[in-house]
Write an enzyme that holds these catalytic residues in place. Structure first.
Site, mmCIF file in Angstrom:
data_model
loop_
_atom_site.group_PDB
_atom_site.id
_atom_site.type_symbol
_atom_site.label_atom_id
_atom_site.label_comp_id
_atom_site.label_asym_id
_atom_site.label_seq_id
_atom_site.Cartn_x
_atom_site.Cartn_y
_atom_site.Cartn_z
ATOM 1 N N HIS A 146 0.850 -1.182 0.000
ATOM 2 C CA HIS A 146 0.000 0.000 0.000
ATOM 3 C C HIS A 146 0.889 1.235 0.000
ATOM 4 O O HIS A 146 1.660 1.453 0.934
ATOM 5 C CB HIS A 146 -0.898 -0.004 1.247
ATOM 6 C CG HIS A 146 -1.746 1.226 1.370
ATOM 7 N ND1 HIS A 146 -2.712 1.563 0.450
ATOM 8 C CD2 HIS A 146 -1.761 2.210 2.309
ATOM 9 C CE1 HIS A 146 -3.295 2.680 0.810
ATOM 10 N NE2 HIS A 146 -2.730 3.101 1.942
ATOM 11 N N ASP B 58 -1.819 3.936 -4.556
ATOM 12 C CA ASP B 58 -2.589 3.109 -3.636
ATOM 13 C C ASP B 58 -2.092 1.666 -3.547
ATOM 14 O O ASP B 58 -1.814 1.164 -2.464
ATOM 15 C CB ASP B 58 -4.083 3.115 -4.013
ATOM 16 C CG ASP B 58 -4.933 2.485 -2.922
ATOM 17 O OD1 ASP B 58 -4.842 2.935 -1.762
ATOM 18 O OD2 ASP B 58 -5.675 1.525 -3.222
ATOM 19 N N ARG C 221 18.310 13.868 12.346
ATOM 20 C CA ARG C 221 18.604 15.258 11.998
ATOM 21 C C ARG C 221 19.883 15.394 11.170
ATOM 22 O O ARG C 221 20.076 16.386 10.477
ATOM 23 C CB ARG C 221 18.714 16.104 13.267
ATOM 24 C CG ARG C 221 17.435 16.099 14.099
ATOM 25 C CD ARG C 221 17.509 17.067 15.246
ATOM 26 N NE ARG C 221 17.593 18.454 14.776
ATOM 27 C CZ ARG C 221 17.613 19.501 15.611
ATOM 28 N NH1 ARG C 221 17.590 19.314 16.916
ATOM 29 N NH2 ARG C 221 17.686 20.720 15.113
#
Length: 312
Positions: free
Chosen positions: A137, A176, A242
């Protein structure tokens, strides 16, 4: 399931014998050219493969074997697990082979193509058709030549982000539901099921046809999956990467690809972030890593500060 009949239709083959066996399943991606077997050596006969006979094998049949030997070789070539036998260059099929194929219901097929070219085409076809596959998905988009698989929970904004990427000039592969095949070691190819090909679902708007709205250059039938961008709602207190020194991976079938987790919060340009992620991935693939460069600069600065402190 891949059958011999699909092979006949794909390569426009002529059925010479064994029509009742066209429903046989092909289970092996390898193609065999049984030259040793035609000469009588069957100790290592890969009988579950598609068998291809070219000029060398057919001429050996005609000139070097007796009638009894030809009959024996043909019967031993046509085993229950043998999907089919294909003769290239439109060459004459030996009568003994035709009889053996009819008796064992082994399809005997003819192609006008030359042997080397035909084996290459069939091998590529079987490699894709029989490759391990799964469905995920998500949304697959081609961004700057990098196949980016965008995943995340339902309603997180995957399709809306894909629409923004298409508007920016990138190409949609699947929305999808992404069909992914492992066509070779560490190579994943993604495509869309035929039912939803070129379509994009936008909540509140409905289904749109990307090719109709944005042109043929906005879609791509198939793309190698190289990077996964996982979208998730921003969680206060959760630590997110980060610097980029710690590389996440996701395993799809037997292949691992890089994964980036992008937290979502109002004001963030997801399309822009994903574009940069794709460009950065391409730079890393070419050997440049900005995070490692920053880390080297930081270490050099720390060492320089340490030397100055020692001198004081």
């Amino acid at each position: 399931m891949l059958t011999v009949e699909a092979l006949v239709d794909t390569f426009d083959l002529t059925v010479k014998a064994g029509k009742d066996g066209l429903g046989k399943e092909i289970v092996n991606i390898d193609v065999s050219r049984p030259g040793l077997e035609v000469a009588g050596y069957f100790s290592h006969y890969s009988s579950d493969r598609v068998q291809v006979l070219g000029m060398s094998e057919t001429s050996f049949f005609e000139r070097m074997l007796t009638d009894e030997e030809r009959e024996d070789r043909c019967k031993r070539l046509c085993r229950r697990e043998t999907p089919c036998i294909i003769i290239t260059r439109g060459l004459y099929a030996p009568l003994e082979l035709i009889e053996a194929c009819n008796q064992t219901q082994t399809p005997l097929l003819i192609t006008e193509d030359n042997t080397t070219n035909f084996i290459g085409r069939v091998s590529n076809f079987l490699e894709k058709a029989l490759a391990p596959e799964t469905n995920l998905h998500g949304v697959l988009v081609d961004i700057y030549g990098i196949g980016v698989l965008i995943t995340g929970e339902s309603g997180v904004g995957k399709s809306e982000t894909a629409l923004e990427l298409v508007k920016n000039g990138h190409r949609l592969v699947a929305d999808d539901n992404v069909e992914i095949k492992q066509v070779s070691k560490n190579v994943l190819m993604g495509s869309a099921p035929s039912l939803i090909r070129n379509l994009l679902e936008i909540r509140g708007l409905g289904i749109i046809n990307v090719m109709t709205l944005f042109g043929a250059g906005s879609i791509l039938e198939e793309k190698r999956v190289m990077l996964n961008v996982n979208l998730e709602p921003w969680e206060a207190g959760k630590t997110y990467e980060r610097l980029g020194l710690n590389q996440e991976k996701i395993k799809i079938l037997d292949t691992e690809i890089d994964q980036k987790t992008i937290p979502i919060r109002p004001g963030r340009s997801l399309a822009g972030i994903i574009e940069v992620a794709a460009m950065n991935h391409r730079m890393q693939y070419m050997g440049y890593n900005a995070a490692e460069e920053f880390n080297d600069r930081l270490n050099a600065q720390i060492m320089a500060d340490g030397r100055q402190g020692g001198q004081q």
